[in-house]
Design a protein around this motif. Structure first.
Motif, PDB file in Angstrom:
ATOM      1  N   THR A 162       0.820  -1.202   0.000  1.00 11.96           N
ATOM      2  CA  THR A 162       0.000   0.000   0.000  1.00 11.96           C
ATOM      3  C   THR A 162       0.859   1.260   0.000  1.00 11.96           C
ATOM      4  N   VAL A 163       0.212   2.363  -0.327  1.00 10.59           N
ATOM      5  CA  VAL A 163       0.879   3.657  -0.219  1.00 10.59           C
ATOM      6  C   VAL A 163       1.439   3.847   1.183  1.00 10.59           C
ATOM      7  N   ALA A 164       0.653   3.528   2.192  1.00 15.77           N
ATOM      8  CA  ALA A 164       1.100   3.712   3.576  1.00 15.77           C
ATOM      9  C   ALA A 164       2.348   2.893   3.868  1.00 15.77           C
ATOM     10  N   GLU A 165       2.398   1.666   3.365  1.00 15.20           N
ATOM     11  CA  GLU A 165       3.568   0.816   3.602  1.00 15.20           C
ATOM     12  C   GLU A 165       4.806   1.380   2.929  1.00 15.20           C
ATOM     13  N   HIS A 166       4.659   1.899   1.701  1.00 16.56           N
ATOM     14  CA  HIS A 166       5.812   2.496   1.026  1.00 16.56           C
ATOM     15  C   HIS A 166       6.275   3.757   1.754  1.00 16.56           C
ATOM     16  N   LYS A 167       5.355   4.578   2.180  1.00 18.02           N
ATOM     17  CA  LYS A 167       5.752   5.811   2.871  1.00 18.02           C
ATOM     18  C   LYS A 167       6.478   5.500   4.179  1.00 18.02           C
ATOM     19  N   ARG A 168       6.134   4.399   4.793  1.00 19.53           N
ATOM     20  CA  ARG A 168       6.760   4.037   6.066  1.00 19.53           C
ATOM     21  C   ARG A 168       8.041   3.239   5.897  1.00 19.53           C
ATOM     22  N   ASP A 169       8.048   2.271   4.954  1.00 18.06           N
ATOM     23  CA  ASP A 169       9.095   1.251   4.950  1.00 18.06           C
ATOM     24  C   ASP A 169      10.009   1.239   3.733  1.00 18.06           C
ATOM     25  N   ASN A 170       9.639   1.902   2.642  1.00 21.37           N
ATOM     26  CA  ASN A 170      10.471   1.820   1.443  1.00 21.37           C
ATOM     27  C   ASN A 170      11.844   2.448   1.700  1.00 21.37           C
ATOM     28  N   PRO A 171      12.952   1.708   1.480  1.00 24.06           N
ATOM     29  CA  PRO A 171      14.269   2.225   1.852  1.00 24.06           C
ATOM     30  C   PRO A 171      14.751   3.388   1.000  1.00 24.06           C
ATOM     31  N   HIS A 172      14.134   3.630  -0.148  1.00 23.46           N
ATOM     32  CA  HIS A 172      14.562   4.742  -1.006  1.00 23.46           C
ATOM     33  C   HIS A 172      13.740   6.003  -0.799  1.00 23.46           C
ATOM     34  N   VAL A 173      12.458   5.854  -0.460  1.00 27.07           N
ATOM     35  CA  VAL A 173      11.586   7.033  -0.388  1.00 27.07           C
ATOM     36  C   VAL A 173      10.782   7.093   0.906  1.00 27.07           C
ATOM     37  N   GLY A 174      10.862   6.089   1.743  1.00 21.39           N
ATOM     38  CA  GLY A 174      10.102   6.092   2.985  1.00 21.39           C
ATOM     39  C   GLY A 174      10.740   6.962   4.053  1.00 21.39           C
ATOM     40  N   GLY A 175       9.947   7.323   5.035  1.00 20.78           N
ATOM     41  CA  GLY A 175      10.478   8.063   6.174  1.00 20.78           C
ATOM     42  C   GLY A 175      10.904   9.474   5.864  1.00 20.78           C
ATOM     43  N   GLY A 176      10.350  10.056   4.788  1.00 21.58           N
ATOM     44  CA  GLY A 176      10.636  11.457   4.492  1.00 21.58           C
ATOM     45  C   GLY A 176      11.940  11.704   3.771  1.00 21.58           C
ATOM     46  N   THR A 177      12.420  10.754   2.977  1.00 24.06           N
ATOM     47  CA  THR A 177      13.645  10.943   2.192  1.00 24.06           C
ATOM     48  C   THR A 177      13.530  12.196   1.333  1.00 24.06           C
ATOM     49  N   THR A 178      14.541  13.048   1.347  1.00 22.22           N
ATOM     50  CA  THR A 178      14.510  14.264   0.539  1.00 22.22           C
ATOM     51  C   THR A 178      14.858  13.950  -0.912  1.00 22.22           C
ATOM     52  N   GLU A 179      14.541  14.886  -1.788  1.00 19.83           N
ATOM     53  CA  GLU A 179      14.876  14.714  -3.192  1.00 19.83           C
ATOM     54  C   GLU A 179      16.387  14.604  -3.380  1.00 19.83           C
ATOM     55  N   GLU A 180      17.154  15.425  -2.689  1.00 20.11           N
ATOM     56  CA  GLU A 180      18.612  15.381  -2.811  1.00 20.11           C
ATOM     57  C   GLU A 180      19.152  14.024  -2.388  1.00 20.11           C
ATOM     58  N   GLU A 181      18.639  13.498  -1.285  1.00 17.38           N
ATOM     59  CA  GLU A 181      19.074  12.182  -0.812  1.00 17.38           C
ATOM     60  C   GLU A 181      18.711  11.095  -1.813  1.00 17.38           C
ATOM     61  N   PHE A 182      17.514  11.180  -2.357  1.00 17.20           N
ATOM     62  CA  PHE A 182      17.062  10.168  -3.317  1.00 17.20           C
ATOM     63  C   PHE A 182      17.923  10.190  -4.581  1.00 17.20           C
ATOM     64  N   ILE A 183      18.146  11.363  -5.146  1.00 12.34           N
ATOM     65  CA  ILE A 183      18.929  11.465  -6.381  1.00 12.34           C
ATOM     66  C   ILE A 183      20.340  10.920  -6.166  1.00 12.34           C
ATOM     67  N   LYS A 184      20.966  11.269  -5.058  1.00 12.66           N
ATOM     68  CA  LYS A 184      22.309  10.762  -4.771  1.00 12.66           C
ATOM     69  C   LYS A 184      22.313   9.247  -4.700  1.00 12.66           C
ATOM     70  N   LEU A 185      21.358   8.684  -3.991  1.00 14.30           N
ATOM     71  CA  LEU A 185      21.253   7.233  -3.853  1.00 14.30           C
ATOM     72  C   LEU A 185      20.967   6.567  -5.197  1.00 14.30           C
TER      73      LEU A 185
END
Length: 298
Positions: free
Chosen positions: A230-253
């Motif tokens: 679910t959307v909720a599961e991705h927002k909480r647990d996805n290691p690339h975008v969950g937990g409030g990952t910033t755009e800068e952090e995501f692009i670097k990763l």
């Protein structure tokens, strides 16, 4: 073929059947309106034996057998983008079923990009290969299910998401399964920035929305394919975008990870088929079709 079903959650909710193509790690879908038994096929794979450059439709036939055995009527044959890792079965399915096939309208821009890569200025006419080229915000129906199209670039410049009914979205090569992360963004026309923005739009859907991803390759701790969260599961647990990952952090990763990846082994074959709706290149004077593969380009 490994398959798993996701039950309808009542009126306005699709039953979703996922079929796993192990050679390409692809997740193929059947979205069903339970009230009418009308359905759509999404991102169905055409088999391809890479060493022998031989195509076939055995896997797609298995899915059609399931459709027939369950008394379903296919109203749409849908693809989310011109895939790089498998050949699509769109045109073959259209021939077998008589249903219209569709993809996003930015396939026209993708075709122009790949005409240059293949040095084939007169190749690819997606308007003649697909019955519908969806724009952002377009709507359609599968039985009684209302569906809409989101533009979700990043993996390709023209990828689209299908939001089907009240609680299902087919998000293709944006997200991977919730325990993995996101999809690559380094193909021609791709962008990690665009991918982040697309994922944020997907994650703005209601928390209970079931997200169905385009690929899974299992993990060191999970040996069975998985593709729904679910959307909720991705927002909480996805290691690339969950937990409030910033755009800068995501692009670097994302860009660090993409720099380590080779091209999919089918990619240079697949694009010249998928930009023709799943058809092989036109037969030459000996009756055979030939792939054109650019050397030293990638």
């Amino acid at each position: 073929m490994f398959k798993r079903e996701s039950a309808s959650n009542g009126t306005g909710s699709a039953r979703v059947v996922g079929f796993y193509d192990k050679p390409t790690g692809s997740c193929q879908y059947l979205a069903v309106c339970e009230e009418t038994k009308k359905a759509a096929l999404i991102d169905v794979v055409q088999d391809f034996d890479v060493p022998n450059a031989r195509s076939s439709f055995d896997s797609a036939r298995e899915i059609l057998d399931f459709v027939r055995d369950n008394g379903l009527e296919i109203e749409w044959i849908l693809d989310t983008h011109p895939h790089a890792d498998h050949l699509m079965a769109s045109s073959w399915l259209k021939e077998k079923l008589g249903a219209p096939n569709a993809i996003g309208s930015k396939v026209l821009e993708i075709a122009e990009l790949w005409r240059g890569i293949y040095n084939t200025p007169d190749a690819f006419d997606p308007e003649s290969c697909f019955d519908r080229l969806f724009d952002k915000g377009d709507t359609f129906r599968i039985g009684n299910l209302e569906c809409r199209v989101m533009l979700s670039p990043g993996h390709t410049l023209g990828s689209i998401t299908y939001v089907v009914g009240k609680d299902a979205a087919f998000v293709h090569d944006t997200l991977m399964h919730v325990d993995v992360g996101s999809s690559r963004a380094d193909f021609p026309g791709g962008s990690a920035h665009d991918l982040y923005q697309s994922i944020q739009e997907i994650l703005s859907l209601p928390d209970e929305t079931r997200l169905f991803v385009g690929h899974d390759y299992c993990t060191k701790t999970r040996d069975e394919p998985a593709w729904e969260a679910t959307v909720a599961e991705h927002k909480r647990d996805n290691p690339h975008v969950g937990g409030g990952t910033t755009e800068e952090e995501f692009i670097k990763l994302r860009e660090k990870r993409d720099a380590t990846l080779s091209l999919p082994d089918r990619m240079l074959h697949a694009l010249q088929v998928n930009l023709r709706g799943g058809n092989l290149p036109p037969a030459e004077d000996d009756g055979n079709s030939y792939f054109k593969i650019p050397a030293n380009r990638f």
